[in-house]
Design an enzyme around this catalytic site. Structure first.
Site, PDB file in Angstrom:
ATOM      1  N   LYS A  76      20.325  45.167  -5.777  1.00 42.69           N
ATOM      2  CA  LYS A  76      19.992  43.895  -6.415  1.00 42.69           C
ATOM      3  C   LYS A  76      19.798  44.151  -7.911  1.00 42.69           C
ATOM      4  O   LYS A  76      19.204  45.168  -8.299  1.00 42.69           O
ATOM      5  CB  LYS A  76      18.716  43.321  -5.790  1.00 42.69           C
ATOM      6  CG  LYS A  76      18.346  41.928  -6.296  1.00 42.69           C
ATOM      7  CD  LYS A  76      17.166  41.328  -5.518  1.00 42.69           C
ATOM      8  CE  LYS A  76      16.783  39.948  -6.038  1.00 42.69           C
ATOM      9  NZ  LYS A  76      15.675  39.331  -5.279  1.00 42.69           N
ATOM     10  N   SER A 156      16.045  34.570  -3.376  1.00 40.58           N
ATOM     11  CA  SER A 156      16.794  34.894  -4.552  1.00 40.58           C
ATOM     12  C   SER A 156      17.811  36.025  -4.370  1.00 40.58           C
ATOM     13  O   SER A 156      18.630  36.259  -5.250  1.00 40.58           O
ATOM     14  CB  SER A 156      15.821  35.313  -5.661  1.00 40.58           C
ATOM     15  OG  SER A 156      15.138  36.504  -5.301  1.00 40.58           O
ATOM     16  N   SER A 180      12.403  35.965  -0.482  1.00 39.05           N
ATOM     17  CA  SER A 180      13.760  36.232  -0.981  1.00 39.05           C
ATOM     18  C   SER A 180      14.549  37.312  -0.269  1.00 39.05           C
ATOM     19  O   SER A 180      15.723  37.510  -0.574  1.00 39.05           O
ATOM     20  CB  SER A 180      13.706  36.590  -2.459  1.00 39.05           C
ATOM     21  OG  SER A 180      13.523  35.433  -3.221  1.00 39.05           O
TER      22      SER A 180
HETATM   23  N1  GLN Z   1      11.928  31.011  -3.404  1.00 35.06           N
HETATM   24  C1  GLN Z   1      10.703  31.551  -3.898  1.00 35.06           C
HETATM   25  C2  GLN Z   1      10.615  31.298  -5.391  1.00 35.06           C
HETATM   26  O1  GLN Z   1      11.466  30.655  -5.881  1.00 35.06           O
HETATM   27  C3  GLN Z   1      10.603  33.012  -3.582  1.00 35.06           C
HETATM   28  C4  GLN Z   1      11.443  33.869  -4.459  1.00 35.06           C
HETATM   29  C5  GLN Z   1      11.318  35.328  -4.147  1.00 35.06           C
HETATM   30  O2  GLN Z   1      10.873  35.721  -3.071  1.00 35.06           O
HETATM   31  N2  GLN Z   1      11.686  36.137  -5.119  1.00 35.06           N
HETATM   32  O3  GLN Z   1       9.725  31.718  -6.046  1.00 35.06           O
END
Ligand code: GLN
Length: 489
Positions: A76, A156, A180
């Site tokens: 990532k 994400s 995410s």
């Molecule tokens: N969807 C959540 C956010 O937008 C979690 C994102 C994540 O776990 N990095 O913050």
């Protein structure tokens, strides 16, 4: 080769059925062929991959290879990789070349015995600074779901999951601040695990919300995930929140029986809001667990409805503080022609950060500001404690908690971008684990209208081995996880 498990790839390398170079080239060719449609990579590091693969072949020939030596992976783009652009999905870091490796990058890629000797294919696309649930906030454009190119892969870690689901990489790293790893795994038929907070080093992982961020793996099976999590985990003196405690043998634990395993079903996770098709599949999975000898118990996590609002105070607060370092002076994007220091800050940040990141910084600054701190931030910390106590109570009577990962299947690209709150509600089942710091994972449990559905397992602190064991036993009895998207065979 792209359909083999990690154990099969490792065996093939050892038996000289193929070399690490051939293996890396196979995946690089698949990326060249398919990634135009998916946009799962921000950077493809073909040249470096072949250098690493040659080193792996030399180690295999010399007998100094580790279990994962020569196996390719995608990283990532939130992890610093020395000499390679590390963008975090943002214009702010579009030209940032990291001067050092994140600890997990060294652990996975350094040659044995320092590291696992894996081969990096490239850096996976992601929501900007990991803020999002659909991979639509990336500066590099949205990632497409290989199961349906009109739909999001989740976020994400959308690039990580799309690459693995489409067979462009055997496995990928990912991070999870509020879901995410698990939510995108659920939307793409993968197995993804977010370990206990502190189990995997955060050193060199670009910070979003430091008390919630945790790195993990997305893979095609619990077995594959166990191999890679094993190599990533462990104490790191360079991360002050890293826990100094031996790492369990996740791979050895996979084959244990789950007879007598106590599974808790939280009633709040089966209330309205869950897609009926997904509910039916999760109920069938519960029956499957009973057939394997587990017992199921109704439990309650009464504070769980508060997890989304709590998270959207705590996470933006920490993000506003972490992202203050991007000021146009020390790192990243710098606006041209600014006349004063203040103008330089404002314009660099205004140009470098996208809309969602700016929204989070504003919310975070607001809840931390004098006069609002007690009403929002302090209150959120108190509710966070209640959420943790719910789990503490639950794990006095059950071994694992089972529920849905996401409210339904992958949604259409663009369908939620105008409604941030609808987007935030995607993580209604995943966020509590981050607030409590406990490990959690998602694994495939079937399909609704041809789109994958995942179920979630949550465990007590440091129960990764037990969770992976329970997931593996389910995967021995089912074949949902073996299905792959049609266009990417
Ligand atoms: N969807 C959540 C956010 O937008 C979690 C994102 C994540 O776990 N990095 O913050």
């Amino acid at each position: 080769m792209h359909t083999l498990s990690i154990a099969e790839l490792a065996a093939g390398l050892r038996a000289r059925k193929f070399s690490a170079r051939e293996l890396a080239q196979t995946f690089l060719d698949r990326i060249a062929q398919h990634d135009g449609a998916l946009n799962s990579f921000i950077s493809v590091t073909a040249e470096q991959a072949l250098v690493q693969a040659d080193a792996a072949d030399a180690a295999l020939a010399a007998g100094t290879a580790a279990a994962l030596t020569g196996i390719p992976l995608a990283q990532k783009d939130i992890f610093c990789t020395q000499g390679v652009r590390t963008s975090c999905g943002s214009k702010m870091l579009d030209s940032f070349v990291a001067p050092y490796n994140a600890t997990i990058v060294d652990k996975l890629q350094a040659p044995s015995p320092q590291g696992a000797g894996m081969v990096m294919l490239g850096k996976a696309n992601m929501d900007e600074f990991a803020m999002g649930s659909s991979n639509e906030t990336s500066f590099y454009g949205p990632v497409k779901n290989p199961w349906d190119l009109e739909r999001v892969p989740g976020g994400s870690s959308g690039g990580s999951v799309a690459a693995v689901a489409a067979g462009l990489a055997p496995v990928a790293t990912a991070t999870d601040t509020g879901g995410s790893i698990r939510q995108p795994a659920s939307l793409t038929n993968l197995t993804g695990i977010k370990p206990t907070y502190g189990r995997v080093s955060r050193y060199g992982m670009i910070a979003f919300a430091s008390s919630l961020d945790q790195a993990g793996v997305v893979a095609r099976s619990a077995e594959d995930a166990a191999y890679v999590l094993q190599a990533m985990s462990g104490f790191d003196p360079r991360d002050s929140t890293s826990v100094d405690r031996p790492v369990d043998d996740y791979v050895a634990a996979l084959n244990g029986s789950i007879k007598g395993l106590k599974i808790g079903l939280p009633k709040e996770y089966f209330a309205e809001g869950l897609d009926p098709g997904a509910r039916t599949l999760i109920e069938a999975a519960i029956k499957q667990y009973e057939a394997l000898g587990a017992t199921v118990h109704d439990i309650s996590l009464p504070s769980s409805p508060l997890s989304v609002p709590t998270y959207y105070v705590v996470a933006p607060a920490e993000a506003s503080s972490n992202l203050a370092r991007f000021d146009g002076v020390r790192y990243g994007h710098r606006a041209e022609g600014a006349k004063t220091l203040e103008e330089l800050y404002k314009r660099s940040r205004g140009e470098g950060f996208g809309a969602e990141v700016q929204r989070r910084i504003m919310i975070g600054t607001y809840v931390l500001s004098h006069g609002y701190f007690d009403a929002y931030y302090l209150k959120a910390q108190k509710v966070r404690r209640l959420i943790y106590e719910d789990f503490k109570r639950a794990f006095e009577t059950v071994d694992l908690v089972l529920g849905p990962t996401a409210t339904g299947t992958a949604f259409k690209i663009g369908s939620k971008t105008d409604d941030p709150v609808a987007m935030y509600m995607n993580d209604i089942y995943t966020i509590a684990a981050n607030l409590a710091g406990i490990p959690a994972m998602s694994l495939p449990c079937g399909f609704v209208d041809g789109l994958p559905v995942g179920m979630q397992l949550m465990g007590n602190f440091f129960s990764e081995a037990r969770m992976l064991n329970a997931a593996h036993q389910y995967q021995l009895a089912t074949d949902f996880h073996k299905q792959s998207p049609k266009g990417f065979k």
